[in-house]
Each structure stands twice: as structure tokens, then as C-alpha cells.
Scaffold this active site. Sequence first.
Site, PDB file in Angstrom:
ATOM      1  CE  LYS A 166       7.264  11.169  -9.486  1.00  0.00           C
ATOM      2  NZ  LYS A 166       6.230  11.803  -8.638  1.00  0.00           N
ATOM      3  CD  GLU A 220      -0.499   9.549 -11.601  1.00  0.00           C
ATOM      4  OE1 GLU A 220      -1.237   8.568 -11.375  1.00  0.00           O
ATOM      5  OE2 GLU A 220       0.441   9.865 -10.845  1.00  0.00           O
ATOM      6  CB  SER A 259      13.908  14.315  -7.110  1.00  0.00           C
ATOM      7  OG  SER A 259      13.799  15.223  -8.188  1.00  0.00           O
TER       8      SER A 259
END
Lengths: 268, 401
Positions: free
Chosen positions: B95, B117, B384
Amino acid sequence: MKLERSHHVVHGDHLITRSPGLVVYVTCGDPNLTTSRRVILSAIDAGADVIELGVPFSDPLADGPVIQRASERALRVGTSLADVLKLAHEIRHERPGAGLVIFSYLNPVIRFGMERFASEARAAGVDGVLLTDMTIEEADDYRRLMQAHGLSTIFLAAPTSPDARLKKIAEASQGFVYAVSRTGITGTHQQADLKGETMRLVRRIKKFTKLPVAVGFGISTAEHFREVGRFADAAVVGSAIVKMIEENPGQEAEAVGVFIRQLRHGVI
Amino acid sequence: MPARKSKSSNPVPGRFGAYGGRYVPETLMAALEELESAYTKASRDKKFHRELDRLLKQYAGRPTPLYFAERLTRHLGGARIYLKREDLLHTGAHKINNAIGQALLARRMGKKRIIAETGAGQHGVATATVCALFGLQCVVYMGTEDMRRQELNVFRMRLLGAEVRGVESGQRTLKDAINEAMRDWVTNVRDTYYLLGSALGSHPYPTMVRDFQSVIGKEARAQILKQTGRLPNAIIACVGGGSNAIGIFHPFLNDKKVKLIGVEAGGRSARLGDHAARFEGGVPGVLQGTFSYVLQDDAGQVAATHSVSAGLDYPSIGPEHAMLHDSGRAEYVSATDDEALEGVKLLSGLEGIIPALESAHAVAEVAKRAKRFRKSDIILVNVSGRGDKDIGILRDNLKIG
């Protein structure tokens, strides 16, 4: 038999025929369809020119808490787009002169089928359609289908829309243009600067169209209604009506009727 | 129902085949246009890329290693398995790649207030981190159910100076957090930058987020060529909104022999409401600004979802994945909650790597699939994120010791 508004042809027509006009939003199915029907008839009799028949949606991201709660109540009793069209048909039958607009988020209409929606809405006697999250850029097929069935397409114009967008919005709109009074979501918690930002928006829209302009978002008192009437053709009252319904269980239609008469004639 | 037709020879910006587009309240349109133009300018600006590269390297810890998982390979007895270690990045997941890129953009645009969010909390933490780094105000919306199951991340965000606003509507998960973030954005659109965390939403977000995440695939492609002299036979990544998957897939799209496999959350059963496998039961529709596959009922109401991993627990999927699905360029499968939990155990026990529950869905798929490949074949798995944030859930679900 097709039901149509009695006194004029709908296509391309101005949905607001007196000034100032009053557009009333109701979330259909809140708290059930029978109540919605009574509320809408009462609103028309009290002086609403156009009814926005709100289709409840699971994710109303343009709406504040009042309409969110109404949508949840309506969905809890299973209200669908098909139910709203049926309700429109009944209202059209009982009040041939009222303007009826389906007010929805896009997804329930896509799921229903755009063409089927246009055809059934027309058959129900609906005059126009407003889809909150349908932008003019994405609207070619939608506009073609609605027009083919004689339905007006109403688009939102916002204070943040530059003139170039307002021009396209005005050109794509029929019935009326819906001017959003301020940035933000629906509801009465946040006041618009009616004499400033909102009036400037309405003037900018009027450079591009002769269609009536209705102002909505945060309009909840007779004073707002009077103020909007000075520079726009109509006011849209939504959350204030929905709140009346929420706060007057069992007396919804009466409360809404009294509220609208006060908006039109008196003081709140 | 796409209004515009796009041909592959002349793609419309923001359209992925029939999918994508812009479906938002008019109030946001000018902001999306402003964002698109700022992003287009930035992406052509060498200075912007230099600054982005510098931060990715010196701050986030790029490049991440490509690691040959020898014991996992031997255990599964099929293809050679390589792991792309996004879990080693600062803040613990991919991210941060996107958060740094968009924060740089927000700064160029002169925006001082950032909203975001978050589902699992990884994007919220990444956003709170870059806001601390750049001295920007940060508000993160998070469903209260997700706050409960990812409470460590809530604390991390607050420690980083972000305000975390709990969202009580709907199922109180990622979708509801996005609704609330969009309500904030539509209200404060003039001075607020919405730092969306996945390859979702209206144009330009799906393209922009994919571009910022493509660094994963670009690195992985160069690394696998350097380490093995050839391209992989398959790439596996988990898909929530789909940003880590599109990030690793995209640089391989033209390598037609490389099989691309996305893994959705199969949840606890195949019944609507019990999973988040959009390609197994979803139909095309519009949710939160984009046209893509959406899990929904017959009346077009968006369905409830379930996944043990908050990051995959979302009823729609990035529009580029919808296109890759329809064209057959990528294949999408699902892994259940139980399979993902097994995946965590497998990678932890054999390689000493505790993956995030999201990434464990990709591990679960490679465990099923590795044997169907030859021993000389190569499968690349995108890890990830790391599992630290999931320790509470893992402790409750895994019977250990």
C-alpha cells in the site's frame, strides 16, 4: 393503456409550470409503500408540483444520515425499483397533473435493464428520470433510451461545475435542471449560502438554458423556499420531508401536508 | 450498460474495455478532472519521478527482494516458487507504493487535507505514514467491524497522527468506509485530497493506482530474468480491489505466455453474502464510481460480503480486472477462509514468513496449483503484505500448541 399527464405533452417540456415551483423528494417504501403513497398524494394536494420518487439503494453515497436511514427502512421491507414504478403508476392514476420523476442511483436501474426501465417507466406515466451518479460523459446511451420513450433526463449541476460543464449539463437536461445548492451530501445539517454561491450557480446555469432551474440540498424552511424563489424557478425539499415522515409515525401524510402548506404559504 | 464503446485500438481514457468510467455526483466531477490533469502532468515530469523513486528507495525500502522459496517448492513438489516480498516494505504492505505517489501528487496540487478509507488498515497506515512524512492533515474512515478486527492498525494510525473515524453504516467494513470517505470528499472537495487505496473508483484512480503499483511487476520482471534467465510461467496474487494484483500483472500483460492468476476471497461458503468472489456470482454494475463486477441481489442492491481478511472483503473489483477476466488474459479463482489460514501456516512453517491473511489467499492457490506444473516451471507469488496485523485473528483461528 398508457397513462400520461393530462394537460401537456411530456417530452422536452418544462416540468415546472408555476413559479416558484416545489419539488418534493420521498424515499419510496419508507417505512412502507402504503405510507409513501399517502404521503405523496398529500404532498401533491398541499402544493407539490413535482414528486421525486426516490428508489432506495444500499449505498447512498450522496446522501446524509436522514435519507440513509430512510433507505435502510425501505430496503428492510424489500422495496425495489419495480415497486417504485408500480407506485408511480398508482399516483399517476390518482393525480394526473402532477410531475413524477424517478430519482435513483444508477445500479438498480442497470440491474433492472435500462431499456426495460425506460419502457416501464413510460407506461407507468413517469415524466422524467434523475440518476444521482450518472454523469453527462457516461450518459449517451441512457439519454437516447429515455428520449426514445419520452422521458425527460434531469441532470445535477454543482457549484463546483465549471461553465463548460454547465453548458453540457444544460444541453443534456430536460424538464428542469437540478442545481445543487452547495458542496456536500443531502440533509438539513449544513446550510447553503443561498444568496451567494447558490444564486451565482443558478445565474450561470441560466446563461445556457431556458429550462426551469430547481435548487435542492439543505432547503428546509419557508424562508429558504422564499429566498430560492427570488432567483430560481423551484426548490427541491428532500431530507426535511423524509425527517417529517421519520418523526411522525402513523401521521406521516398529515405531517407532510401541513409542512408543505407552511412552506408555500407561511412561516416555519 | 457502458455508455461509451471503446475499441482496443483507440482506448478511451479511464475505460478498460466496457468497464471503468466515472459515475459520481456532479459535485465531484471538477475534482476528478483536476486530479486527472495534475496526474497526467506529474507522470510526464522527470522531477516527480525522481522524487518518487528516491522515496520508494530510501524511505519505503524498494526494491523488495524476489526470493526463491526452496522449502515450499520442495514441499509442494511442482513448479519452482518465487516470492515477491512486498511484505518487507515500510508499513508492512504494498500500500505504501501508492500512498507515497498520491501524497506527492496531493502536495503538488497544494492540498493540505488528506482523507482515505481503509479495510484491513494497511492503506490507512500507509496514508497516515505519508501524511506524517509530509506534514499533512489526515482523516481515515474505517468500518467499526474492521476497527475491531484490525485494532493494532487503528492504534498505529493514531500514533502517526491520523484521526480515525469509525463508520457505523452497512456492514461496517471497507465498502461503508468508502461511502463515508466519498461523503467527506463531496463536502470538502475544494481543499481535500481523497487518497484512494486500491485500483477502484472513478477515473483516474484505477489507472493512477495501477501505475504507482506497477513498480512491483517491473521489479519482479527484471529480477526473475536476472535470477533465472527467463520469465515465469505463472503469477499469482490476491485480489480485493486489486491493486497489488494489477501492480504485478501489468508489466507482464504483453508476455502472453505468462499466466496471470488472481485469487479472490472465497469466504465461508459459495452462498451470496458468505464470500467476496466477484467473478463467482457478481454481475456488472456501478458501485462507488466505476462500472465493474458487483456482488448484488436481483434488485441491484449491493450484497453483504464476508472474508476472514478485511482487505479482500469488498463487493466489487477494480475495472481493469473485469476486463482481464472477460478477455481471458487473467484467470480468477478463489480461496476459502480455511484455505487462507492454512496458507499462513504453510508459509510461516516452511519459510519463516508470516504473510498477511490477504496474501495468504495467493499462497493457498499456489499450494493447490504448484503440482500441476513441471519442476522446471516457475511460479511467482506476490506476498503483498505481512501478517503482524493479523496476529489476533490468527491466534483465535489457528489451533497451535
